[in-house]
Scaffold this active site. Structure first.
Site, PDB file in Angstrom:
ATOM      1  N   ARG A 125      34.272 -23.582  21.464  1.00  9.93           N
ATOM      2  CA  ARG A 125      33.354 -23.949  22.536  1.00  9.93           C
ATOM      3  C   ARG A 125      32.026 -24.458  21.993  1.00  9.93           C
ATOM      4  O   ARG A 125      31.404 -25.325  22.565  1.00  9.93           O
ATOM      5  CB  ARG A 125      33.125 -22.741  23.442  1.00  9.93           C
ATOM      6  CG  ARG A 125      32.192 -23.035  24.596  1.00  9.93           C
ATOM      7  CD  ARG A 125      31.816 -21.784  25.353  1.00  9.93           C
ATOM      8  NE  ARG A 125      32.954 -21.120  25.951  1.00  9.93           N
ATOM      9  CZ  ARG A 125      32.975 -19.819  26.254  1.00  9.93           C
ATOM     10  NH1 ARG A 125      31.927 -19.066  25.992  1.00  9.93           N
ATOM     11  NH2 ARG A 125      34.042 -19.268  26.790  1.00  9.93           N
ATOM     12  N   TYR A 126      31.581 -23.846  20.919  1.00 12.88           N
ATOM     13  CA  TYR A 126      30.317 -24.241  20.301  1.00 12.88           C
ATOM     14  C   TYR A 126      30.621 -25.021  19.025  1.00 12.88           C
ATOM     15  O   TYR A 126      31.606 -24.722  18.340  1.00 12.88           O
ATOM     16  CB  TYR A 126      29.489 -23.004  19.955  1.00 12.88           C
ATOM     17  CG  TYR A 126      29.096 -22.176  21.157  1.00 12.88           C
ATOM     18  CD1 TYR A 126      28.099 -22.624  22.018  1.00 12.88           C
ATOM     19  CD2 TYR A 126      29.717 -20.967  21.428  1.00 12.88           C
ATOM     20  CE1 TYR A 126      27.727 -21.879  23.121  1.00 12.88           C
ATOM     21  CE2 TYR A 126      29.353 -20.199  22.528  1.00 12.88           C
ATOM     22  CZ  TYR A 126      28.350 -20.655  23.378  1.00 12.88           C
ATOM     23  OH  TYR A 126      27.986 -19.921  24.467  1.00 12.88           O
ATOM     24  N   ARG A 129      30.893 -22.717  15.609  1.00 10.53           N
ATOM     25  CA  ARG A 129      31.656 -21.484  15.527  1.00 10.53           C
ATOM     26  C   ARG A 129      32.889 -21.532  16.420  1.00 10.53           C
ATOM     27  O   ARG A 129      32.888 -22.209  17.448  1.00 10.53           O
ATOM     28  CB  ARG A 129      30.805 -20.249  15.815  1.00 10.53           C
ATOM     29  CG  ARG A 129      29.878 -20.361  16.969  1.00 10.53           C
ATOM     30  CD  ARG A 129      28.519 -19.715  16.585  1.00 10.53           C
ATOM     31  NE  ARG A 129      27.736 -19.489  17.773  1.00 10.53           N
ATOM     32  CZ  ARG A 129      27.064 -20.464  18.392  1.00 10.53           C
ATOM     33  NH1 ARG A 129      27.110 -21.692  17.921  1.00 10.53           N
ATOM     34  NH2 ARG A 129      26.382 -20.202  19.487  1.00 10.53           N
ATOM     35  N   CYS A 138      44.854  -3.773  22.469  1.00  9.29           N
ATOM     36  CA  CYS A 138      43.643  -2.979  22.247  1.00  9.29           C
ATOM     37  C   CYS A 138      44.056  -1.517  22.150  1.00  9.29           C
ATOM     38  O   CYS A 138      45.148  -1.149  22.563  1.00  9.29           O
ATOM     39  CB  CYS A 138      42.684  -3.150  23.417  1.00  9.29           C
ATOM     40  SG  CYS A 138      41.918  -4.776  23.424  1.00  9.29           S
ATOM     41  N   CYS A 142      39.871  -1.618  28.695  1.00  8.50           N
ATOM     42  CA  CYS A 142      38.681  -1.400  29.507  1.00  8.50           C
ATOM     43  C   CYS A 142      38.941  -1.974  30.894  1.00  8.50           C
ATOM     44  O   CYS A 142      39.455  -3.089  31.017  1.00  8.50           O
ATOM     45  CB  CYS A 142      37.480  -2.093  28.884  1.00  8.50           C
ATOM     46  SG  CYS A 142      37.293  -1.693  27.132  1.00  8.50           S
ATOM     47  N   CYS A 145      37.467  -5.482  31.424  1.00  2.00           N
ATOM     48  CA  CYS A 145      37.760  -6.514  30.418  1.00  2.00           C
ATOM     49  C   CYS A 145      37.797  -7.937  30.987  1.00  2.00           C
ATOM     50  O   CYS A 145      38.433  -8.207  32.001  1.00  2.00           O
ATOM     51  CB  CYS A 145      39.099  -6.218  29.742  1.00  2.00           C
ATOM     52  SG  CYS A 145      39.482  -7.436  28.457  1.00  2.00           S
ATOM     53  N   ARG A 147      39.064 -10.490  29.281  1.00  2.00           N
ATOM     54  CA  ARG A 147      40.248 -11.218  28.786  1.00  2.00           C
ATOM     55  C   ARG A 147      41.550 -10.644  29.335  1.00  2.00           C
ATOM     56  O   ARG A 147      42.572 -10.629  28.658  1.00  2.00           O
ATOM     57  CB  ARG A 147      40.265 -11.222  27.251  1.00  2.00           C
ATOM     58  CG  ARG A 147      39.146 -12.052  26.668  1.00  2.00           C
ATOM     59  CD  ARG A 147      39.592 -12.876  25.467  1.00  2.00           C
ATOM     60  NE  ARG A 147      38.441 -13.625  24.971  1.00  2.00           N
ATOM     61  CZ  ARG A 147      37.728 -13.259  23.913  1.00  2.00           C
ATOM     62  NH1 ARG A 147      38.084 -12.205  23.187  1.00  2.00           N
ATOM     63  NH2 ARG A 147      36.672 -13.958  23.551  1.00  2.00           N
ATOM     64  N   ASP A 306      31.377 -10.524  33.880  1.00  2.00           N
ATOM     65  CA  ASP A 306      31.984 -11.767  34.365  1.00  2.00           C
ATOM     66  C   ASP A 306      32.793 -11.533  35.645  1.00  2.00           C
ATOM     67  O   ASP A 306      33.325 -10.439  35.851  1.00  2.00           O
ATOM     68  CB  ASP A 306      32.925 -12.340  33.294  1.00  2.00           C
ATOM     69  CG  ASP A 306      32.189 -12.736  32.024  1.00  2.00           C
ATOM     70  OD1 ASP A 306      31.079 -13.288  32.132  1.00  2.00           O
ATOM     71  OD2 ASP A 306      32.722 -12.483  30.921  1.00  2.00           O
ATOM     72  N   ASP A 343      27.430 -15.541  30.976  1.00  2.00           N
ATOM     73  CA  ASP A 343      28.366 -16.498  30.401  1.00  2.00           C
ATOM     74  C   ASP A 343      28.810 -17.408  31.547  1.00  2.00           C
ATOM     75  O   ASP A 343      29.354 -16.938  32.548  1.00  2.00           O
ATOM     76  CB  ASP A 343      29.561 -15.768  29.763  1.00  2.00           C
ATOM     77  CG  ASP A 343      29.979 -16.427  28.453  1.00  2.00           C
ATOM     78  OD1 ASP A 343      29.772 -17.641  28.314  1.00  2.00           O
ATOM     79  OD2 ASP A 343      30.529 -15.717  27.583  1.00  2.00           O
ATOM     80  N   LYS A 350      27.011 -19.303  26.957  1.00  2.00           N
ATOM     81  CA  LYS A 350      26.079 -18.204  27.241  1.00  2.00           C
ATOM     82  C   LYS A 350      24.678 -18.725  27.529  1.00  2.00           C
ATOM     83  O   LYS A 350      24.162 -19.578  26.816  1.00  2.00           O
ATOM     84  CB  LYS A 350      26.027 -17.271  26.037  1.00  2.00           C
ATOM     85  CG  LYS A 350      27.367 -16.605  25.740  1.00  2.00           C
ATOM     86  CD  LYS A 350      27.274 -15.757  24.488  1.00  2.00           C
ATOM     87  CE  LYS A 350      28.581 -15.079  24.159  1.00  2.00           C
ATOM     88  NZ  LYS A 350      29.615 -16.021  23.665  1.00  2.00           N
TER      89      LYS A 350
HETATM   90  C1  LIG Z   1      30.330 -15.757  22.606  1.00  2.00           C
HETATM   91  C2  LIG Z   1      31.125 -16.770  21.990  1.00  2.00           C
HETATM   92  C3  LIG Z   1      30.785 -17.282  20.724  1.00  2.00           C
HETATM   93  C4  LIG Z   1      29.621 -16.779  19.934  1.00  2.00           C
HETATM   94  O1  LIG Z   1      28.384 -17.005  20.546  1.00  2.00           O
HETATM   95  P1  LIG Z   1      27.067 -16.425  19.873  1.00  2.00           P
HETATM   96  O2  LIG Z   1      25.977 -16.797  20.805  1.00  2.00           O
HETATM   97  O3  LIG Z   1      26.960 -17.062  18.515  1.00  2.00           O
HETATM   98  O4  LIG Z   1      27.247 -14.959  19.741  1.00  2.00           O
HETATM   99  C5  LIG Z   1      31.571 -18.276  20.209  1.00  2.00           C
HETATM  100  N1  LIG Z   1      32.635 -18.756  20.859  1.00  2.00           N
HETATM  101  C6  LIG Z   1      32.993 -18.296  22.078  1.00  2.00           C
HETATM  102  C7  LIG Z   1      34.171 -18.880  22.749  1.00  2.00           C
HETATM  103  C8  LIG Z   1      32.243 -17.285  22.680  1.00  2.00           C
HETATM  104  O5  LIG Z   1      32.616 -16.803  23.868  1.00  2.00           O
HETATM  105  S1  SF4 Z   2      36.802  -5.338  26.643  1.00  2.00           S
HETATM  106 FE1  SF4 Z   2      38.950  -6.084  26.681  1.00  2.00          FE
HETATM  107  S2  SF4 Z   2      39.309  -6.950  24.650  1.00  2.00           S
HETATM  108 FE2  SF4 Z   2      37.470  -5.655  24.504  1.00  2.00          FE
HETATM  109  S3  SF4 Z   2      38.224  -3.652  23.841  1.00  2.00           S
HETATM  110 FE3  SF4 Z   2      38.116  -3.603  26.070  1.00  2.00          FE
HETATM  111  S4  SF4 Z   2      40.166  -4.206  26.742  1.00  2.00           S
HETATM  112 FE4  SF4 Z   2      39.992  -4.806  24.597  1.00  2.00          FE
END
Ligand SMILES: *Cc1c(COP(=O)(O)O)cnc(C)c1O
Ligand code: SF4
Length: 382
Positions: A125-126, A129, A138, A142, A145, A147, A306, A343, A350
């Site tokens: 996305r960025y 990174r 996991c 959570c 969560c 995801r 989220d 986000d 973010k």
């Molecule tokens: C949060 C995130 C990052 C890292 O973002 P930082 O601001 O550097 O912590 C990179 N890729 C994705 C997809 C993210 O959700």
């Molecule tokens: S927030 Fe989601 S990915 Fe992170 S530890 Fe909890 S269940 Fe696992």
């Protein structure tokens, strides 16, 4: 090689039912405070540890069909009163009927991670990174969560061929200087498997930083064993991000786990999620972040929760997050103050939100206010 799912399943170290009373005397726990020896993985097992009405059980079975359920003995042991549905630890791990209440503003993939994925397991996305999903498993699931979409196709480790494709992509895109190894929880992989992935990533010259996201120190601190530390210590560019959401999660065992990782030279940062009824209170957040700094864990982000499916009841107004920031900045060490971020939906990324300190500005002067709400002019060099 040992897969740490087994460890989570049966660590066997929570057999003691003895607690310390308010006056320091040892007291027997009431029966409902029994701590499981193994991770709780379904509603029927959960029902053995707290009284559930048949209606509640039926509803929990419905939730279980939709979302994962797994609670480690360690995390379960942190629940003060299992009958208290407002217990901040219980709320993060025990399902709530609110999870299956229809809400039109919920998304299965709120951050559009699938859209910004360049392969099945790499989100780019960025520019510099990329985020590598190595597993959907996991130690504990959570309730909040983001995801949850990864749970839909069954829990699994990312196949080696997909990891290979992602690593090739990273190698072919030298602008990627940092790889975030995430999931799921990467520490659910065996130490050997994780070593293999980290080794491949660090053999790429252009990858300068590896960041691992894990909740192991919070939910299964015994996973941070000497074998894992011995492996991680080989690498000199690893950072670890954990997720402590409440001061009660900082236990002797979790502190020991953090310390072991720090002894390997790994800086640990924390990413909390702002959760209604859990930490959406400036005093709780301040206590959490101050405790974290005392164990050298740096509060990094505080995330707005989220709009993910099944988690609406955890969401608060973003202004609550801003208020928390306002009540922390200046009132406690700057090192204890995380950045509050939202986000953006669909991969917008973010965005930090902070209290307003800039009251007005002209070409040569700005009007500021400090944490005590005193306003003053500041000359702005042109
Ligand atoms: C949060 C995130 C990052 C890292 O973002 P930082 O601001 O550097 O912590 C990179 N890729 C994705 C997809 C993210 O959700
Ligand atoms: S927030 Fe989601 S990915 Fe992170 S530890 Fe909890 S269940 Fe696992």
């Amino acid at each position: 090689m040992k897969n740490y799912e087994e460890n989570g399943e049966c660590s066997g170290s929570y057999t003691s039912l003895i607690d310390t009373g308010a006056d320091g005397s040892m007291v027997e726990d009431p029966p409902q405070r029994r701590i499981p020896k193994c991770s709780i993985k379904d509603v029927d097992s959960l029902a053995r540890y707290f009284p559930m009405s048949s209606r509640e059980k039926h509803e929990f079975h419905e939730i279980e069909k939709r979302y994962q359920l797994q609670i480690t003995p360690h995390y379960f042991s942190l629940i003060k009163d299992i009958n208290d549905s407002n217990d901040p630890i219980r709320m993060q791990c025990v399902p709530s009927v609110k999870e299956i209440t229809f809400n039109s503003e919920e998304y299965i993939d709120p951050l559009g991670e699938e859209k910004t994925s360049v392969s099945s397991c790499l989100i780019h996305r960025y520019p510099n990174r990329a985020l590598l999903i190595v597993t959907s498993k996991c130690f504990m699931y959570c309730r909040h969560c983001t995801r949850k979409r990864l749970w839909r196709n069954g829990l699994r480790e990312t196949p080696a061929c997909d990891i290979k494709k992602a690593i090739d992509y990273i190698r072919n895109n030298p602008e990627i200087r940092e790889v975030i190894v995430s999931g799921g929880d990467p520490f659910t992989l065996s130490t050997v498997k994780l070593d293999n992935i980290l080794g491949k990533l660090s053999s790429i010259d252009t990858v300068k930083v590896i960041r691992i996201g894990t909740r192991a120190p919070v939910v299964l601190p015994e996973r941070v064993d000497s074998g894992l530390c011995y492996m991680l210590e080989k690498y000199d560019n690893i950072w670890i991000n954990v997720q402590f959401n409440h001061p009660r999660e900082i236990t002797e065992m979790s502190v020991a786990a953090c310390r072991k990782l720090q002894k390997c030279g790994i800086p640990i940062s924390n990413q909390s999620v702002l959760l209604k009824g859990i930490n959406d209170d400036p005093a709780v957040m301040k206590e959490l972040c101050e405790k974290l700094t005392s164990i050298k864990v740096r509060p990094y982000y505080l995330f707005q929760c989220d709009p993910v499916v099944g988690a609406s009841h955890f969401r608060t107004s973003v202004f609550k997050g801003v208020e928390i920031m306002e009540k922390m900045r200046g009132h406690t060490s700057g090192m204890a103050v995380p950045t509050f971020v939202v986000d953006g939906i669909d991969g917008k990324g973010k965005v930090p939100l902070s209290p307003k300190y800039l009251m007005s500005s002209s070409k040569n002067s700005i009007k500021l206010r400090n944490y005590k709400f005193e306003t003053f002019d500041y000359q702005n060099p042109s």
